[in-house]
Scaffold this motif. Structure first.
Motif: not given
Length: 116
Positions: A73-88
């Motif tokens: 509703s605030k306009g967030f676009d899940f296709g755009y981010f700068t990096n991914i962190l996979n934890t242990k």
């Protein structure tokens, strides 16, 4: 040795290491260098900035929960981010610089902020 302004070519008076004749020329030169070179880049950077602002607004405490519908509703676009962190432990966090989120059950999201 006569030095000239990198922006306008005028003769520089003053310190030996000066590169510009005025603050205006320095600003104009740096704005040209740092501008986004294409509309595509500008649009992506605008989406990243918007996503970052939304996460910052919803996550004032450094760690919080929200719903997918609130983000959308605030306009967030899940296709755009700068990096991914996979934890242990197998969790995946999506980050926009220091603001991040992790998908939880039932369309909930954990919002986090990295200490930098």
């Amino acid at each position: 040795m006569n030095k000239t302004c990198l922006e306008c070519g005028e003769k520089i008076v003053g310190r030996e290491d000066k590169k510009f004749c005025s603050d205006g020329c320095r600003n104009a030169y740096n704005n040209k260098i740092n501008k986004d070179s294409t509309n595509y880049m500008r649009n992506i950077n605008n989406r990243l900035r918007k996503n970052y602002r939304i996460l910052s607004e919803l996550n004032t405490e450094g760690k919080s929960k929200t719903t997918r519908s609130k983000l959308v509703s605030k306009g967030f676009d899940f296709g755009y981010f700068t990096n991914i962190l996979n934890t242990k432990t197998g969790n995946t966090y999506y980050f926009l610089y220091d603001q991040g989120y992790m998908v939880l059950d039932n369309d909930f999201y954990m919002l986090v902020k990295k200490d930098i």
